[in-house]
Design a protein around this motif. Structure first.
Motif, PDB file in Angstrom:
ATOM      1  N   GLU A   1       0.836  -1.215   0.000  1.00  0.00           N
ATOM      2  CA  GLU A   1       0.000   0.000   0.000  1.00  0.00           C
ATOM      3  C   GLU A   1       0.866   1.259   0.000  1.00  0.00           C
ATOM      4  OE1 GLU A   1      -2.468  -0.222   3.489  1.00  0.00           O
ATOM      5  OE2 GLU A   1      -3.633  -1.914   2.712  1.00  0.00           O
ATOM      6  N   LEU A   2       1.888   1.284   0.865  1.00  0.00           N
ATOM      7  CA  LEU A   2       2.776   2.446   0.935  1.00  0.00           C
ATOM      8  C   LEU A   2       3.541   2.632  -0.370  1.00  0.00           C
ATOM      9  CD1 LEU A   2       4.137   1.968   4.556  1.00  0.00           C
ATOM     10  CD2 LEU A   2       2.770   3.906   3.746  1.00  0.00           C
ATOM     11  N   TYR A   3       3.960   1.515  -0.964  1.00  0.00           N
ATOM     12  CA  TYR A   3       4.675   1.566  -2.245  1.00  0.00           C
ATOM     13  C   TYR A   3       3.789   2.187  -3.321  1.00  0.00           C
ATOM     14  CZ  TYR A   3       7.567   0.063  -6.166  1.00  0.00           C
ATOM     15  OH  TYR A   3       8.363   0.046  -7.288  1.00  0.00           O
ATOM     16  N   LYS A   4       2.550   1.686  -3.427  1.00  0.00           N
ATOM     17  CA  LYS A   4       1.613   2.209  -4.434  1.00  0.00           C
ATOM     18  C   LYS A   4       1.277   3.670  -4.165  1.00  0.00           C
ATOM     19  CE  LYS A   4      -0.593  -2.171  -5.585  1.00  0.00           C
ATOM     20  NZ  LYS A   4      -1.800  -2.987  -5.449  1.00  0.00           N
ATOM     21  N   GLU A   5       1.088   4.002  -2.890  1.00  0.00           N
ATOM     22  CA  GLU A   5       0.772   5.380  -2.497  1.00  0.00           C
ATOM     23  C   GLU A   5       1.897   6.327  -2.922  1.00  0.00           C
ATOM     24  OE1 GLU A   5       0.499   7.252   1.876  1.00  0.00           O
ATOM     25  OE2 GLU A   5      -0.796   5.485   1.607  1.00  0.00           O
ATOM     26  N   GLN A   6       3.135   5.921  -2.680  1.00  0.00           N
ATOM     27  CA  GLN A   6       4.255   6.781  -3.049  1.00  0.00           C
ATOM     28  C   GLN A   6       4.356   6.913  -4.563  1.00  0.00           C
ATOM     29  OE1 GLN A   6       7.413   6.680  -4.753  1.00  0.00           O
ATOM     30  NE2 GLN A   6       7.383   8.830  -4.191  1.00  0.00           N
ATOM     31  N   LYS A   7       4.241   5.813  -5.276  1.00  0.00           N
ATOM     32  CA  LYS A   7       4.359   5.858  -6.741  1.00  0.00           C
ATOM     33  C   LYS A   7       3.244   6.710  -7.344  1.00  0.00           C
ATOM     34  CE  LYS A   7       8.057   3.513  -7.122  1.00  0.00           C
ATOM     35  NZ  LYS A   7       9.290   4.244  -7.330  1.00  0.00           N
ATOM     36  N   ALA A   8       2.038   6.636  -6.786  1.00  0.00           N
ATOM     37  CA  ALA A   8       0.915   7.432  -7.293  1.00  0.00           C
ATOM     38  C   ALA A   8       1.099   8.921  -6.994  1.00  0.00           C
ATOM     39  CB  ALA A   8      -0.397   6.944  -6.688  1.00  0.00           C
ATOM     40  N   SER A   9       1.834   9.242  -5.945  1.00  0.00           N
ATOM     41  CA  SER A   9       2.000  10.654  -5.562  1.00  0.00           C
ATOM     42  C   SER A   9       2.773  11.443  -6.615  1.00  0.00           C
ATOM     43  CB  SER A   9       2.709  10.769  -4.210  1.00  0.00           C
ATOM     44  OG  SER A   9       4.081  10.466  -4.348  1.00  0.00           O
ATOM     45  N   GLY A  10       3.569  10.782  -7.421  1.00  0.00           N
ATOM     46  CA  GLY A  10       4.342  11.478  -8.444  1.00  0.00           C
ATOM     47  C   GLY A  10       3.650  11.536  -9.790  1.00  0.00           C
ATOM     48  N   THR A  11       2.473  10.966  -9.877  1.00  0.00           N
ATOM     49  CA  THR A  11       1.744  10.923 -11.138  1.00  0.00           C
ATOM     50  C   THR A  11       0.778  12.092 -11.217  1.00  0.00           C
ATOM     51  OG1 THR A  11       1.864   8.514 -11.085  1.00  0.00           O
ATOM     52  CG2 THR A  11       0.250   9.484 -12.580  1.00  0.00           C
ATOM     53  N   VAL A  12       0.873  12.853 -12.288  1.00  0.00           N
ATOM     54  CA  VAL A  12      -0.045  13.983 -12.483  1.00  0.00           C
ATOM     55  C   VAL A  12      -1.297  13.442 -13.162  1.00  0.00           C
ATOM     56  CG1 VAL A  12      -0.387  16.198 -13.639  1.00  0.00           C
ATOM     57  CG2 VAL A  12       1.849  15.604 -12.705  1.00  0.00           C
ATOM     58  N   ARG A  13      -2.437  13.646 -12.501  1.00  0.00           N
ATOM     59  CA  ARG A  13      -3.706  13.192 -13.080  1.00  0.00           C
ATOM     60  C   ARG A  13      -4.632  14.383 -13.214  1.00  0.00           C
ATOM     61  NH1 ARG A  13      -2.810   8.702  -9.534  1.00  0.00           N
ATOM     62  NH2 ARG A  13      -2.493   6.839 -10.742  1.00  0.00           N
ATOM     63  N   ARG A  14      -5.235  14.503 -14.360  1.00  0.00           N
ATOM     64  CA  ARG A  14      -6.212  15.577 -14.583  1.00  0.00           C
ATOM     65  C   ARG A  14      -7.512  14.909 -14.989  1.00  0.00           C
ATOM     66  NH1 ARG A  14      -3.642  20.903 -15.788  1.00  0.00           N
ATOM     67  NH2 ARG A  14      -5.808  21.522 -15.853  1.00  0.00           N
ATOM     68  N   GLU A  15      -8.334  14.620 -14.016  1.00  0.00           N
ATOM     69  CA  GLU A  15      -9.600  13.946 -14.262  1.00  0.00           C
ATOM     70  C   GLU A  15     -10.537  14.845 -15.075  1.00  0.00           C
ATOM     71  OE1 GLU A  15     -10.519  10.777 -12.871  1.00  0.00           O
ATOM     72  OE2 GLU A  15      -8.449  10.585 -12.231  1.00  0.00           O
ATOM     73  N   GLY A  16     -11.115  14.309 -16.113  1.00  0.00           N
ATOM     74  CA  GLY A  16     -12.136  15.009 -16.881  1.00  0.00           C
ATOM     75  C   GLY A  16     -11.645  16.195 -17.703  1.00  0.00           C
ATOM     76  N   HIS A  17     -10.370  16.409 -17.788  1.00  0.00           N
ATOM     77  CA  HIS A  17      -9.849  17.539 -18.555  1.00  0.00           C
ATOM     78  C   HIS A  17      -8.816  17.014 -19.535  1.00  0.00           C
ATOM     79  CE1 HIS A  17      -8.477  21.583 -19.475  1.00  0.00           C
ATOM     80  NE2 HIS A  17      -7.236  21.149 -19.305  1.00  0.00           N
ATOM     81  N   LYS A  18      -9.127  17.103 -20.802  1.00  0.00           N
ATOM     82  CA  LYS A  18      -8.198  16.640 -21.822  1.00  0.00           C
ATOM     83  C   LYS A  18      -7.117  17.693 -22.023  1.00  0.00           C
ATOM     84  CE  LYS A  18      -7.990  14.916 -26.567  1.00  0.00           C
ATOM     85  NZ  LYS A  18      -6.739  14.263 -26.336  1.00  0.00           N
ATOM     86  N   ILE A  19      -5.892  17.236 -22.135  1.00  0.00           N
ATOM     87  CA  ILE A  19      -4.780  18.146 -22.385  1.00  0.00           C
ATOM     88  C   ILE A  19      -4.480  18.111 -23.878  1.00  0.00           C
ATOM     89  CG2 ILE A  19      -2.363  18.655 -21.878  1.00  0.00           C
ATOM     90  CD1 ILE A  19      -2.751  17.029 -19.265  1.00  0.00           C
ATOM     91  N   TYR A  20      -4.521  19.285 -24.495  1.00  0.00           N
ATOM     92  CA  TYR A  20      -4.242  19.407 -25.924  1.00  0.00           C
ATOM     93  C   TYR A  20      -2.781  19.801 -26.114  1.00  0.00           C
ATOM     94  CZ  TYR A  20      -9.251  19.054 -26.424  1.00  0.00           C
ATOM     95  OH  TYR A  20     -10.542  18.596 -26.378  1.00  0.00           O
ATOM     96  N   PRO A  21      -2.204  19.505 -27.275  1.00  0.00           N
ATOM     97  CA  PRO A  21      -0.781  19.763 -27.505  1.00  0.00           C
ATOM     98  C   PRO A  21      -0.328  21.199 -27.224  1.00  0.00           C
ATOM     99  CG  PRO A  21      -1.678  18.430 -29.272  1.00  0.00           C
ATOM    100  CD  PRO A  21      -2.829  18.837 -28.414  1.00  0.00           C
ATOM    101  N   ASN A  22      -1.167  22.184 -27.504  1.00  0.00           N
ATOM    102  CA  ASN A  22      -0.750  23.571 -27.307  1.00  0.00           C
ATOM    103  C   ASN A  22      -1.112  24.133 -25.928  1.00  0.00           C
ATOM    104  OD1 ASN A  22       0.570  24.007 -29.771  1.00  0.00           O
ATOM    105  ND2 ASN A  22      -1.395  24.251 -30.813  1.00  0.00           N
ATOM    106  N   ASP A  23      -1.712  23.302 -25.039  1.00  0.00           N
ATOM    107  CA  ASP A  23      -2.013  23.734 -23.675  1.00  0.00           C
ATOM    108  C   ASP A  23      -0.711  23.842 -22.872  1.00  0.00           C
ATOM    109  OD1 ASP A  23      -4.710  23.681 -24.184  1.00  0.00           O
ATOM    110  OD2 ASP A  23      -5.092  21.790 -23.125  1.00  0.00           O
ATOM    111  N   PRO A  24      -0.725  24.670 -21.824  1.00  0.00           N
ATOM    112  CA  PRO A  24       0.449  24.695 -20.934  1.00  0.00           C
ATOM    113  C   PRO A  24       0.614  23.323 -20.277  1.00  0.00           C
ATOM    114  CG  PRO A  24      -1.057  26.513 -20.444  1.00  0.00           C
ATOM    115  CD  PRO A  24      -1.748  25.619 -21.421  1.00  0.00           C
TER     116      PRO A  24
END
Length: 171
Positions: free
Chosen positions: A131-154
């Motif tokens: 659990e701690l391993y997964k928690e740490q690995k997930a903490s470095g992942t950027v997730r943007r729920e419901g928002h698509k990132i387009y190539p020209n977005d920041p």
């Protein structure tokens, strides 16, 4: 006059050593670090106290290496931190680990030689370590729920570049 921590950081990260000598320094450091953790994790509930010099002697190393160790473990202690920025070899320090925080920080540092030590079996269940391993690995992942990132977005990493020139470059 430089502090112990400044001396350690200059040696370990500065320009004072050539690549081969720095590689040897880290190889030696990791061996000492592993040995100290094996002893600490054998009695995880025990608080270890003494001066930096006394702890270096106790664990069979020099003050500079002990300073590096104290710098590395400082974020994994129970509710306090040692005064590593200004400590001298006569500064009293205390090592009382928070096992879950320590394990998490070892995973974050990618120190598999430490978070896979057999002493962890008696401290944290295999399930809790996963659990701690997964928690740490997930903490470095950027997730943007419901928002698509387009190539020209920041880029969501905050670099200020367009997504296509930064994190989206290799997709």
């Amino acid at each position: 006059m430089a502090t112990l921590l400044e001396n350690w950081r200059d040696l370990a990260y500065g320009e004072g050593l050539d690549e081969k000598r720095r590689e040897q320094l880290w190889k030696d450091y990791f061996a000492v670090e592993k040995g100290i953790y094996e002893k600490i994790l054998a009695e995880p509930e025990k608080a270890i106290e003494g001066t930096v010099k006394e702890l270096a002697e106790k664990y069979g190393t020099d003050v500079t290496t002990m300073t590096g160790f104290l710098d590395g473990i400082n974020e994994s202690l129970k509710g306090y931190q040692n005064p590593i920025e200004e400590m001298t070899e006569d500064t009293s320090v205390k090592i009382e680990i928070d096992p879950e925080r320590l394990y998490y920080n070892m995973v974050e540092a990618k120190a598999s030689w430490l978070y896979s030590l057999p002493q962890w079996d008696a401290i944290l269940s295999e399930e809790r370590r996963k659990e701690l391993y997964k928690e740490q690995k997930a903490s470095g992942t950027v997730r943007r729920e419901g928002h698509k990132i387009y190539p020209n977005d920041p880029c969501p990493c905050g670099s200020g570049k367009k997504y296509k020139k930064c994190c989206g470059r290799n997709l």
